[in-house]
Design a protein around this motif. Structure first.
Motif, PDB file in Angstrom:
ATOM      1  N   ARG A  63      -0.347  -9.398 -18.313  1.00  0.00           N
ATOM      2  CA  ARG A  63      -0.690  -8.190 -18.870  1.00  0.00           C
ATOM      3  C   ARG A  63      -0.355  -7.079 -17.839  1.00  0.00           C
ATOM      4  NH1 ARG A  63      -5.758  -6.921 -20.673  1.00  0.00           N
ATOM      5  NH2 ARG A  63      -4.700  -5.400 -21.819  1.00  0.00           N
ATOM      6  N   TRP A  64       0.687  -6.080 -18.292  1.00  0.00           N
ATOM      7  CA  TRP A  64       0.790  -5.261 -17.331  1.00  0.00           C
ATOM      8  C   TRP A  64      -0.411  -4.515 -16.583  1.00  0.00           C
ATOM      9  CZ3 TRP A  64       5.543  -4.197 -15.552  1.00  0.00           C
ATOM     10  CH2 TRP A  64       6.747  -4.704 -16.305  1.00  0.00           C
ATOM     11  N   LEU A  65      -1.584  -4.124 -17.368  1.00  0.00           N
ATOM     12  CA  LEU A  65      -2.645  -3.473 -16.800  1.00  0.00           C
ATOM     13  C   LEU A  65      -3.424  -4.346 -15.892  1.00  0.00           C
ATOM     14  CD1 LEU A  65      -3.728  -1.193 -19.926  1.00  0.00           C
ATOM     15  CD2 LEU A  65      -2.210  -0.714 -17.759  1.00  0.00           C
ATOM     16  N   ASP A  66      -3.186  -5.503 -16.180  1.00  0.00           N
ATOM     17  CA  ASP A  66      -3.850  -6.483 -15.173  1.00  0.00           C
ATOM     18  C   ASP A  66      -3.609  -6.615 -13.764  1.00  0.00           C
ATOM     19  OD1 ASP A  66      -5.582  -7.224 -17.163  1.00  0.00           O
ATOM     20  OD2 ASP A  66      -4.480  -9.124 -17.841  1.00  0.00           O
ATOM     21  N   ILE A  67      -2.308  -5.931 -13.572  1.00  0.00           N
ATOM     22  CA  ILE A  67      -1.286  -5.929 -12.196  1.00  0.00           C
ATOM     23  C   ILE A  67      -1.415  -4.568 -11.458  1.00  0.00           C
ATOM     24  CG2 ILE A  67       0.618  -6.531 -10.988  1.00  0.00           C
ATOM     25  CD1 ILE A  67       1.541  -8.121 -13.988  1.00  0.00           C
ATOM     26  N   VAL A  68      -2.049  -4.641 -10.499  1.00  0.00           N
ATOM     27  CA  VAL A  68      -2.245  -3.294  -9.662  1.00  0.00           C
ATOM     28  C   VAL A  68      -1.419  -3.614  -8.400  1.00  0.00           C
ATOM     29  CG1 VAL A  68      -3.469  -1.727  -8.495  1.00  0.00           C
ATOM     30  CG2 VAL A  68      -4.146  -2.540 -10.950  1.00  0.00           C
ATOM     31  N   VAL A  69      -0.456  -2.851  -8.033  1.00  0.00           N
ATOM     32  CA  VAL A  69      -0.074  -2.883  -6.773  1.00  0.00           C
ATOM     33  C   VAL A  69      -0.693  -1.895  -5.580  1.00  0.00           C
ATOM     34  CG1 VAL A  69       2.175  -2.666  -5.220  1.00  0.00           C
ATOM     35  CG2 VAL A  69       2.253  -3.355  -7.715  1.00  0.00           C
ATOM     36  N   ASP A  70      -1.462  -2.427  -5.043  1.00  0.00           N
ATOM     37  CA  ASP A  70      -2.164  -1.781  -3.677  1.00  0.00           C
ATOM     38  C   ASP A  70      -1.513  -1.654  -2.349  1.00  0.00           C
ATOM     39  OD1 ASP A  70      -4.605  -0.840  -5.224  1.00  0.00           O
ATOM     40  OD2 ASP A  70      -5.121  -2.826  -5.305  1.00  0.00           O
ATOM     41  N   LYS A  71      -2.004  -1.028  -1.563  1.00  0.00           N
ATOM     42  CA  LYS A  71      -1.519  -0.986  -0.285  1.00  0.00           C
ATOM     43  C   LYS A  71      -2.555  -1.194   0.944  1.00  0.00           C
ATOM     44  CE  LYS A  71       2.756   1.138  -0.672  1.00  0.00           C
ATOM     45  NZ  LYS A  71       4.023   1.595   0.095  1.00  0.00           N
ATOM     46  N   SER A  72      -2.145  -1.814   1.783  1.00  0.00           N
ATOM     47  CA  SER A  72      -3.236  -2.258   2.988  1.00  0.00           C
ATOM     48  C   SER A  72      -3.372  -0.966   3.651  1.00  0.00           C
ATOM     49  CB  SER A  72      -2.752  -3.380   3.758  1.00  0.00           C
ATOM     50  OG  SER A  72      -1.771  -3.009   4.544  1.00  0.00           O
ATOM     51  N   GLU A  73      -4.428  -1.201   4.702  1.00  0.00           N
ATOM     52  CA  GLU A  73      -4.534  -0.097   5.775  1.00  0.00           C
ATOM     53  C   GLU A  73      -3.136   0.167   6.672  1.00  0.00           C
ATOM     54  OE1 GLU A  73      -7.832  -0.644   8.139  1.00  0.00           O
ATOM     55  OE2 GLU A  73      -9.141  -0.635   6.413  1.00  0.00           O
ATOM     56  N   ASP A  74      -2.437  -0.895   6.842  1.00  0.00           N
ATOM     57  CA  ASP A  74      -1.096  -0.542   7.516  1.00  0.00           C
ATOM     58  C   ASP A  74      -0.198  -0.223   6.436  1.00  0.00           C
ATOM     59  OD1 ASP A  74      -2.347  -1.638   9.566  1.00  0.00           O
ATOM     60  OD2 ASP A  74      -2.072  -3.781   9.058  1.00  0.00           O
ATOM     61  N   GLY A  75      -0.424  -0.028   5.189  1.00  0.00           N
ATOM     62  CA  GLY A  75       0.723   0.379   4.324  1.00  0.00           C
ATOM     63  C   GLY A  75       1.424  -0.789   3.328  1.00  0.00           C
ATOM     64  N   ASP A  76       1.077  -1.857   3.820  1.00  0.00           N
ATOM     65  CA  ASP A  76       1.756  -3.117   3.323  1.00  0.00           C
ATOM     66  C   ASP A  76       1.409  -3.207   1.529  1.00  0.00           C
ATOM     67  OD1 ASP A  76       3.231  -3.744   5.506  1.00  0.00           O
ATOM     68  OD2 ASP A  76       1.618  -4.801   6.140  1.00  0.00           O
ATOM     69  N   PRO A  77       2.270  -3.413   0.920  1.00  0.00           N
ATOM     70  CA  PRO A  77       1.870  -3.655  -0.535  1.00  0.00           C
ATOM     71  C   PRO A  77       1.350  -5.182  -0.671  1.00  0.00           C
ATOM     72  CG  PRO A  77       4.164  -3.993  -0.292  1.00  0.00           C
ATOM     73  CD  PRO A  77       3.833  -3.638   0.946  1.00  0.00           C
ATOM     74  N   PHE A  78       0.470  -5.057  -1.792  1.00  0.00           N
ATOM     75  CA  PHE A  78      -0.172  -6.245  -2.404  1.00  0.00           C
ATOM     76  C   PHE A  78      -0.597  -6.233  -3.680  1.00  0.00           C
ATOM     77  CE2 PHE A  78      -3.810  -4.264  -0.400  1.00  0.00           C
ATOM     78  CZ  PHE A  78      -4.905  -4.456  -1.509  1.00  0.00           C
ATOM     79  N   PHE A  79      -0.792  -7.499  -4.352  1.00  0.00           N
ATOM     80  CA  PHE A  79      -1.136  -7.312  -5.852  1.00  0.00           C
ATOM     81  C   PHE A  79      -2.703  -7.471  -5.959  1.00  0.00           C
ATOM     82  CE2 PHE A  79       3.237  -9.015  -6.428  1.00  0.00           C
ATOM     83  CZ  PHE A  79       3.704  -8.010  -7.005  1.00  0.00           C
ATOM     84  N   THR A  80      -3.539  -6.705  -6.683  1.00  0.00           N
ATOM     85  CA  THR A  80      -4.584  -6.901  -7.168  1.00  0.00           C
ATOM     86  C   THR A  80      -4.454  -7.204  -8.529  1.00  0.00           C
ATOM     87  OG1 THR A  80      -5.594  -5.409  -5.664  1.00  0.00           O
ATOM     88  CG2 THR A  80      -7.058  -5.821  -7.343  1.00  0.00           C
TER      89      THR A  80
END
Length: 120
Positions: A63-80
């Motif tokens: 589900r689209w809303l179950d996927i969030v693209v966040d960024k680390s303190e260094d600016g690297d993207p990761f999924f929540t």
């Protein structure tokens, strides 16, 4: 071991027209904390979500809303991930997800690698 890879490319002008034509698209595709980001950032996140679906081998349980693209303190993207998407990833044996995003020349792109833990 690599379980899957996915890549997606989004034309920024086309994405902007789609969002302008269908304002509810933000609500359907992005979690509340993502919605107020600039369109350029949303296009990159859309590409990342599409690339994730491809790396998983399909959208069953995703589900689209179950996927969030966040960024680390260094600016690297990761999924929540949450909800049925997190369950689908676990059920597929995925133990790690890697995402890279880029913007250039009127386009946003993302590349995702899904890994399974080594059984040995």
């Amino acid at each position: 071991m690599i379980a899957g890879i996915g890549v997606d490319l989004v034309d920024l002008a086309r994405f902007e027209r789609a969002v302008d034509r269908t304002p509810r698209l933000r609500e359907r595709l992005f979690a509340e904390r993502e919605r107020m980001l600039p369109l350029r950032s949303l296009a990159g996140r859309y590409a990342a979500k599409e690339a994730l679906i491809k790396a998983l081998g399909g959208s069953d349980g995703v589900r689209w809303l179950d996927i969030v693209v966040d960024k680390s303190e260094d600016g690297d993207p990761f999924f929540t991930l949450s909800g049925t998407t997190a369950e689908a990833v676990t059920e597929r044996g995925i133990t790690a997800l890697h995402v890279s995003m880029s913007h250039d020349g009127g386009a946003a792109m993302a590349f995702v690698v899904a890994e399974k833990g080594d059984a040995s």
